[in-house]
Design a protein around this motif. Structure first.
Motif, short mmCIF file in Angstrom:
data_model
loop_
_atom_site.label_atom_id
_atom_site.label_comp_id
_atom_site.label_asym_id
_atom_site.label_seq_id
_atom_site.Cartn_x
_atom_site.Cartn_y
_atom_site.Cartn_z
N GLU A 182 -7.69 13.71 -0.29
CA GLU A 182 -6.74 13.10 -1.23
C GLU A 182 -7.19 11.76 -1.74
O GLU A 182 -6.79 11.34 -2.82
CB GLU A 182 -5.38 12.97 -0.54
CG GLU A 182 -4.69 14.31 -0.28
CD GLU A 182 -3.19 14.16 -0.13
OE1 GLU A 182 -2.75 13.08 0.30
OE2 GLU A 182 -2.48 15.12 -0.44
N GLY A 183 -8.01 11.05 -0.98
CA GLY A 183 -8.44 9.75 -1.47
C GLY A 183 -9.27 9.00 -0.45
O GLY A 183 -9.31 9.34 0.73
N GLY A 184 -9.96 7.95 -0.93
CA GLY A 184 -10.69 7.05 -0.06
C GLY A 184 -9.77 5.96 0.45
O GLY A 184 -8.90 5.46 -0.28
N HIS A 185 -9.94 5.56 1.71
CA HIS A 185 -8.99 4.66 2.34
C HIS A 185 -9.73 3.62 3.18
O HIS A 185 -10.83 3.88 3.70
CB HIS A 185 -8.04 5.47 3.22
CG HIS A 185 -6.77 4.78 3.58
ND1 HIS A 185 -6.10 3.94 2.72
CD2 HIS A 185 -6.03 4.80 4.74
CE1 HIS A 185 -5.00 3.49 3.32
NE2 HIS A 185 -4.95 3.99 4.54
N ASP B 34 -4.15 -1.02 -2.80
CA ASP B 34 -4.65 -2.28 -2.25
C ASP B 34 -5.02 -2.18 -0.78
O ASP B 34 -4.99 -3.17 -0.05
CB ASP B 34 -3.62 -3.39 -2.45
CG ASP B 34 -2.33 -3.17 -1.68
OD1 ASP B 34 -2.03 -2.00 -1.34
OD2 ASP B 34 -1.61 -4.15 -1.40
N CYS B 35 -5.43 -0.98 -0.31
CA CYS B 35 -5.69 -0.80 1.12
C CYS B 35 -6.80 -1.72 1.63
O CYS B 35 -6.78 -2.16 2.78
CB CYS B 35 -6.00 0.66 1.44
SG CYS B 35 -7.40 1.36 0.54
N GLY C 94 -8.17 -0.01 -7.20
CA GLY C 94 -8.72 -0.02 -5.86
C GLY C 94 -9.80 -1.07 -5.69
O GLY C 94 -10.06 -1.89 -6.58
N MET C 95 -10.46 -1.05 -4.54
CA MET C 95 -11.50 -2.04 -4.25
C MET C 95 -12.67 -1.39 -3.53
O MET C 95 -12.52 -0.39 -2.83
CB MET C 95 -10.93 -3.18 -3.37
CG MET C 95 -9.83 -4.00 -4.00
SD MET C 95 -9.21 -5.31 -2.90
CE MET C 95 -10.52 -6.54 -3.05
N ASN D 32 0.80 -1.22 0.00
CA ASN D 32 0.00 0.00 0.00
C ASN D 32 0.84 1.28 0.00
O ASN D 32 0.31 2.37 0.10
CB ASN D 32 -0.95 0.01 1.20
CG ASN D 32 -2.14 0.93 1.04
OD1 ASN D 32 -2.65 1.47 2.02
ND2 ASN D 32 -2.61 1.13 -0.20
N ASP D 33 2.14 1.12 -0.16
CA ASP D 33 3.01 2.28 -0.37
C ASP D 33 3.06 2.67 -1.84
O ASP D 33 3.48 3.77 -2.19
CB ASP D 33 4.42 2.01 0.13
CG ASP D 33 5.01 0.72 -0.44
OD1 ASP D 33 4.25 -0.11 -0.96
OD2 ASP D 33 6.24 0.55 -0.33
#
Length: 330
Positions: free
Chosen positions: A186-189, A54-55, A112-113, A49-50
Motif C-alpha cells: 500500500e505504501g512506503g513508510h 509526514d511519517c 512525502g519525504m 500521519n493520520d
C-alpha cells in the motif's frame, strides 16, 4: 488503506553514506535477548500521519522524544507545528490547513519525504527544535548481529519499510506484521525501531508500539539508519561500541570535512568507590589510585550519570551529579 493511517516515505535515495558496520569496535557484550526502549516513553502521538504523508517527520519527532527521555534531563517531544516545519523542507508548498484541492493533505503538495535527504538536513542544519545530529550511518539490516548492535548502542533504529494491506489488518488487530505473498503493497513508510525479542523486532508507528516478524524484515524492510544525537556521546554504549577514529576517518573521506564531535553534556559510568567513598570514572582502562590505598573499588556501585558543564577555562570542567540510576541507552 485503513482510514486514519497514512504513508509518505519516498523511495530510498541510495546516495553515498557512512556505514555503521566498519565503525563498530565489536567490544560490546552480547546484546540481551529482549530489548524494548519504547516503554520509556508511552505518550506517542500521531502528529498528522493520520491524514498527511509526514511519517518521516514523525519518525524524527519520535526519535527526539525517546532519546531526550532516556538520556536527557527531560522529555523533548517536538510539537505538531515543528513536525510540519520539518515536513515542508521537502514539501515547501504543503499547507497543513489546506484541503486535497488546496495544497493540503492528500494533494500533490503532500509528497512525502526521502529519509536520507531528511537525515542530511538534520546533520547539516538541525531540526526545527534546534537539535542538530552529529552524523548518521546506514545499517545493514540483513546482518542480524549488526542490527542488534545498532539497537544496543543507539536504542533506536530509523527504518524505511514497505507496508502491505495485510499489515494494516494486523496493526488494527494488535498483531505483529508479517509478510503475506498475496497481499499488495500500500505504501512506503518510516518508523522508529525500539527493540526486539528472540523472534520479532519492535517499532513505533501511528502512535502505537507493535512488532514485525523475521519474514517481514526479509521481504519488506528497505533501509535502516542510526542517528548520532549529542545525547549519545556520553554513554558507555557509544564510547565502547563505536571506533571514533574510524568514524571520523570515514566521515572525512565521504564529505571532505572533519567530523565535529561536540562535548557531551552528560557522561555515565561514574561509580562510588567503597574505600574512599568518592565518585570515580569507571570507564578508564584501570580503576586508578585510591586515597585509601591501592586502587579504587566500585564493585556493586550504581551507575551514576554526571552533568558535564564546561567552564570559561579551556582546561576546566565541573561535574554535577544527575542521578544514581542505572541509565539506559536510546
Amino acid at each position: 488503506m485503513t482510514t486514519g493511517m497514512a504513508y509518505g516515505r519516498r523511495p530510498p535515495k541510495r546516495a553515498a553514506a557512512l556505514l555503521l558496520g566498519p565503525t563498530l569496535t565489536g567490544t560490546l557484550p552480547p546484546a540481551p535477548a529482549n530489548v524494548d526502549y519504547g516503554t520509556a516513553f508511552p505518550g506517542w502521538q500521531m502528529l498528522g500521519n493520520d491524514a498527511a504523508g509526514d511519517c518521516v517527520a514523525v519518525t524524527w519527532a519520535n526519535q527526539r522524544a525517546l532519546v531526550s527521555t532516556v538520556l536527557g534531563t527531560s522529555t523533548e517531544y517536538p510539537p505538531q507545528s515543528q513536525v510540519w516545519q520539518f515536513y515542508k523542507t521537502q514539501n515547501p508548498n504543503f499547507d497543513p490547513n489546506g484541503s486535497q484541492s488546496t495544497n493540503g493533505p492528500g494533494s500533490s503538495a503532500d509528497g512525502g519525504m526521502d529519509i536520507q535527504t531528511a537525515l542530511e538536513y538534520l546533520a547539516s542544519t538541525g531540526g526545527p527544535d534546534g537539535k542538530q545530529a552529529v552524523a548518521f550511518a546506514k545499517v545493514d539490516y540483513t546482518n542480524e548481529n549488526e542490527l542488534r548492535l545498532a539497537h544496543a548502542i543507539f536504542g533506536q533504529v530509523w527504518y524505511g519499510v514497505n507496508v502491505q494491506a495485510a499489515n494494516q489488518d494486523e496493526f488494527s488487530a494488535g498483531q505483529p506484521w508479517t509478510y503475506v505473498a498475496s497481499s499488495p503493497i500500500e505504501g512506503g513508510h518510516s518508523i522508529t525501531g525500539v527493540g526486539y525479542d528472540p523472534t520479532d523486532y519492535k517499532f513505533v508507528t501511528w502512535a502505537k508500539e507493535t512488532a514485525w516478524t523475521e519474514a517481514f524484515r526479509n521481504h519488506l524492510v528497505e533501509e535502516a539508519w542510526v542517528v548520532i544525537w549529542p545525547e549519545h556521546l556520553g554513554t558507555k554504549q557509544f564510547q565502547t561500541g563505536i571506533d571514533l577514529t574510524k568514524l571520523a576517518a570515514d566521515y572525512q573521506a565521504l564529505t571532505g570535512r572533519p567530523l565535529v564531535i561536540p562535548q557531551p553534556s552528560t557522561q555515565d559510568n561514574w561509580r562510588l568507590c567503597s574505600k574512599c567513598e568518592s565518585l570515580v570514572f569507571a570507564g578508564a582502562s584501570t580503576p586508578g589510585a585510591c586515597a585509601a590505598g591501592g586502587q579504587h573499588d566500585s564493585t556493586g556501585s550504581a551507575d551514576y550519570v554526571m552533568n558535564i558543564a564546561t567552564s570559561s577555562s579551556a582546561t576546566a570542567q565541573t561535574l554535577n551529579l544527575t542521578d544514581g540510576r542505572q541509565r539506559q541507552n536510546a
